[in-house]
Design a protein around this motif. Sequence first.
Motif, PDB file in Angstrom:
ATOM      1  N   GLY A   8       0.849  -1.207   0.000  1.00 34.11           N
ATOM      2  CA  GLY A   8       0.000   0.000   0.000  1.00 34.11           C
ATOM      3  C   GLY A   8       0.874   1.241   0.000  1.00 34.11           C
ATOM      4  N   CYS A   9       0.880   1.955  -1.115  1.00 30.38           N
ATOM      5  CA  CYS A   9       1.812   3.089  -1.264  1.00 30.38           C
ATOM      6  C   CYS A   9       1.089   4.423  -1.372  1.00 30.38           C
ATOM      7  N   GLY A  10       0.022   4.597  -0.601  1.00 32.02           N
ATOM      8  CA  GLY A  10      -0.630   5.916  -0.526  1.00 32.02           C
ATOM      9  C   GLY A  10       0.170   6.817   0.415  1.00 32.02           C
ATOM     10  N   MET A  11      -0.534   7.793   0.986  1.00 32.87           N
ATOM     11  CA  MET A  11       0.171   8.801   1.798  1.00 32.87           C
ATOM     12  C   MET A  11       0.929   8.192   2.981  1.00 32.87           C
ATOM     13  N   ILE A  12       0.236   7.396   3.795  1.00 36.73           N
ATOM     14  CA  ILE A  12       0.904   6.865   5.004  1.00 36.73           C
ATOM     15  C   ILE A  12       1.921   5.785   4.618  1.00 36.73           C
ATOM     16  N   GLY A  13       1.648   5.066   3.509  1.00 33.84           N
ATOM     17  CA  GLY A  13       2.607   4.059   3.026  1.00 33.84           C
ATOM     18  C   GLY A  13       3.940   4.712   2.668  1.00 33.84           C
ATOM     19  N   LYS A  14       3.859   5.823   1.972  1.00 29.08           N
ATOM     20  CA  LYS A  14       5.094   6.527   1.585  1.00 29.08           C
ATOM     21  C   LYS A  14       5.795   7.083   2.823  1.00 29.08           C
ATOM     22  N   GLU A  15       4.997   7.623   3.757  1.00 25.66           N
ATOM     23  CA  GLU A  15       5.588   8.153   5.005  1.00 25.66           C
ATOM     24  C   GLU A  15       6.368   7.057   5.735  1.00 25.66           C
ATOM     25  N   HIS A  16       5.729   5.885   5.879  1.00 25.45           N
ATOM     26  CA  HIS A  16       6.380   4.786   6.611  1.00 25.45           C
ATOM     27  C   HIS A  16       7.586   4.248   5.831  1.00 25.45           C
ATOM     28  N   ALA A  17       7.478   4.248   4.508  1.00 24.86           N
ATOM     29  CA  ALA A  17       8.618   3.774   3.700  1.00 24.86           C
ATOM     30  C   ALA A  17       9.836   4.658   3.985  1.00 24.86           C
ATOM     31  N   LYS A  18       9.636   5.964   3.962  1.00 21.66           N
ATOM     32  CA  LYS A  18      10.755   6.882   4.230  1.00 21.66           C
ATOM     33  C   LYS A  18      11.247   6.739   5.667  1.00 21.66           C
ATOM     34  N   ARG A  19      10.292   6.603   6.564  1.00 23.09           N
ATOM     35  CA  ARG A  19      10.635   6.471   7.988  1.00 23.09           C
ATOM     36  C   ARG A  19      11.516   5.241   8.207  1.00 23.09           C
ATOM     37  N   GLU A  28      15.288  -2.144   7.015  1.00 22.50           N
ATOM     38  CA  GLU A  28      15.323  -1.441   5.725  1.00 22.50           C
ATOM     39  C   GLU A  28      14.174  -1.957   4.860  1.00 22.50           C
ATOM     40  N   VAL A  29      13.712  -1.112   3.952  1.00 21.41           N
ATOM     41  CA  VAL A  29      12.640  -1.525   3.036  1.00 21.41           C
ATOM     42  C   VAL A  29      13.292  -2.161   1.813  1.00 21.41           C
ATOM     43  N   VAL A  30      12.855  -3.397   1.480  1.00 23.38           N
ATOM     44  CA  VAL A  30      13.428  -4.060   0.301  1.00 23.38           C
ATOM     45  C   VAL A  30      12.425  -4.180  -0.837  1.00 23.38           C
ATOM     46  N   ALA A  31      11.121  -3.956  -0.532  1.00 22.15           N
ATOM     47  CA  ALA A  31      10.113  -4.088  -1.587  1.00 22.15           C
ATOM     48  C   ALA A  31       8.878  -3.286  -1.221  1.00 22.15           C
ATOM     49  N   VAL A  32       8.209  -2.775  -2.243  1.00 22.28           N
ATOM     50  CA  VAL A  32       6.943  -2.071  -2.024  1.00 22.28           C
ATOM     51  C   VAL A  32       5.921  -2.608  -3.020  1.00 22.28           C
ATOM     52  N   CYS A  33       4.646  -2.523  -2.622  1.00 17.27           N
ATOM     53  CA  CYS A  33       3.595  -3.054  -3.483  1.00 17.27           C
ATOM     54  C   CYS A  33       2.409  -2.093  -3.519  1.00 17.27           C
ATOM     55  N   ASP A  34       1.851  -1.919  -4.681  1.00 20.41           N
ATOM     56  CA  ASP A  34       0.588  -1.186  -4.794  1.00 20.41           C
ATOM     57  C   ASP A  34      -0.123  -1.724  -6.028  1.00 20.41           C
ATOM     58  N   VAL A  35      -1.459  -1.790  -5.948  1.00 18.50           N
ATOM     59  CA  VAL A  35      -2.186  -2.278  -7.127  1.00 18.50           C
ATOM     60  C   VAL A  35      -1.962  -1.342  -8.312  1.00 18.50           C
ATOM     61  N   PHE A  36      -1.677  -0.080  -8.016  1.00 16.96           N
ATOM     62  CA  PHE A  36      -1.320   0.874  -9.080  1.00 16.96           C
ATOM     63  C   PHE A  36       0.203   0.911  -9.176  1.00 16.96           C
ATOM     64  N   VAL A  69       4.639  -4.515   6.278  1.00 14.20           N
ATOM     65  CA  VAL A  69       3.895  -3.356   6.778  1.00 14.20           C
ATOM     66  C   VAL A  69       2.706  -3.151   5.844  1.00 14.20           C
ATOM     67  N   VAL A  70       1.487  -3.109   6.412  1.00 15.95           N
ATOM     68  CA  VAL A  70       0.288  -2.963   5.580  1.00 15.95           C
ATOM     69  C   VAL A  70      -0.257  -1.542   5.727  1.00 15.95           C
ATOM     70  N   THR A  71      -0.270  -0.822   4.620  1.00 17.65           N
ATOM     71  CA  THR A  71      -0.729   0.575   4.636  1.00 17.65           C
ATOM     72  C   THR A  71      -1.728   0.834   3.503  1.00 17.65           C
ATOM     73  N   PHE A  76      -8.962  -2.955   2.900  1.00 19.98           N
ATOM     74  CA  PHE A  76      -8.137  -3.943   2.187  1.00 19.98           C
ATOM     75  C   PHE A  76      -7.043  -4.539   3.085  1.00 19.98           C
ATOM     76  N   HIS A  77      -7.148  -4.356   4.399  1.00 16.88           N
ATOM     77  CA  HIS A  77      -6.090  -4.857   5.289  1.00 16.88           C
ATOM     78  C   HIS A  77      -6.106  -6.375   5.452  1.00 16.88           C
ATOM     79  N   LYS A  78      -7.332  -6.944   5.445  1.00 16.53           N
ATOM     80  CA  LYS A  78      -7.468  -8.341   5.881  1.00 16.53           C
ATOM     81  C   LYS A  78      -6.590  -9.325   5.089  1.00 16.53           C
ATOM     82  N   ASN A  79      -6.667  -9.307   3.770  1.00 10.55           N
ATOM     83  CA  ASN A  79      -5.965 -10.343   2.998  1.00 10.55           C
ATOM     84  C   ASN A  79      -4.449 -10.322   3.190  1.00 10.55           C
ATOM     85  N   PRO A  80      -3.786  -9.146   3.064  1.00 12.20           N
ATOM     86  CA  PRO A  80      -2.338  -9.192   3.283  1.00 12.20           C
ATOM     87  C   PRO A  80      -1.959  -9.608   4.715  1.00 12.20           C
TER      88      PRO A  80
END
Length: 337
Positions: A8-19, A28-36, A69-71, A76-80
Motif C-alpha cells: 500500500g503506497c498511498g500517503m501513510i505508506g510513503k511516510e512509513h517507507a521513508k521512515r 530497511e525496506v526491500v520491496a513495495v507493493c501497490d495495485v497501481f 507493513v500494511v498501509t 483492504f487490510h485483511k488479505n495481506p
Amino acid sequence: MLKVGIVGCGMIGKEHAKRIQYKIMGAEVVAVCDVFEAGAKAASDLIGGVKIYTDADALIADPEVDAVVVTTPGNFHKNPILSAIKAGKPVFTEKPLTTTAADCKEIVDAEMASGKHLVQVGFMRRYDRGYNQVRELIQSGEFGKPMILKCTHRAESVDDSYTTEMAVTDTAIHEIDVLPWLIGDGEEWDEVQCLFPRTTKNAHEGLADPQVMIMKTKSGVICVLEVNVNCGFGYDINCEVVCEDGVINLPCPSFPTTRKNFEVATAIEKNWILRFIDSYDVELQDWVDNVAKGTTGGSSAWDGYVAAVTADALVAAQKSGKIEKVVTGGTPDFYKK
Ligand code: ISE
C-alpha cells in the motif's frame, strides 16, 4: 537487519517507507507493493529504488522479505495480514486492523492458530509522549480514580469521500483504542451512544458533522468525545481526565506564544501526520525492536478486534439513536498480558 516489504503506497505508506528507510534503526525496506504500479514506483523512487510489486501475495512470498507493513486503505487490510500470518512473517498494519469486527475475528483466530504473536496494529497514540505522561499520572494514584474524560478530535477539513460512519471507524477509532489503555489496564468499553448536534455549514452534502460520542467503561468512567472534522482551524486533539482528587490535561504540541496587536497567540498543528510524527517514529522503532525479539508491542490483533467491535456498536448507535452494548466475549488467554 530486518528486511521489510510495504503493501500500500498511498500517503501513510510513503511516510512509513521513508521512515523505515531513513530513520528507524535495524530495518530497511526491500520491496513495495501497490495495485497501481505508478504508486509503487513513486514510493520506490522515494527510498532509493527497491523491488516493486502489484500483487501483495507475491511480495509477502518473496524470500527476501522478513516482515510486512500494511498501509492499504483499511477495508483492504485483511488479505495481506492473513497472508503474512500464513507465511509466519511479522506484520505491522496501520489502523484500523480491518473495518469490520468479523474480519478482525478472522485475523485473531488465524494468529492464535499460528501459535505466534505476529500482528501489531498501528494505533500510534499509545506511543505519544503526552498520552504516556497522562497515563503515568493516572497510574501514580495521586489523582484518585478517573471518572470523566472530555475529549475533542477535530480536523481542519475532510474530503468528499469522508462519510458519517467514518467519524467512528476512521477518526474516533483512535480514542476507542487509546482511552481504555490510558485509564487502566483491563479497562473495557461497556456501552456507547452517538448524538448529532446541528450540522456545520462547512460539512459536505450528506455528512453529519460534528458528532458527540458518549462511551462508558465497565468500571463506570464516562467519555464525552466531540468529533468535529470541519472545524477549519487545525488538527486539535484534547483530552481532559477528571479524577477524584484532581484533573489531568493532555499536553498539546508546543509552539511559541506570540504577543502582537493586543493578542496572545500560539499555533495549532495542521494535520495528524505532523501532530503524531514523533509517535510514528517511536512506534515503528518499537515494532522493529520487538520483531527482533520475536514479540509484538503496542496494540495487538485482539485490541484491534475490540476496537472494531466498539466501532460497530457506535455505528449501530448512530443509526438507532440508542445506547448500544459493546460485547467482545472476553480476552482469550493467548492475548492476556
Ligand atoms: C486518519 O487516518 C488518522 O489516523 C487521524 O489521526 C484521524 O484524525 C483521521 O480522522 C484519520 O482519517
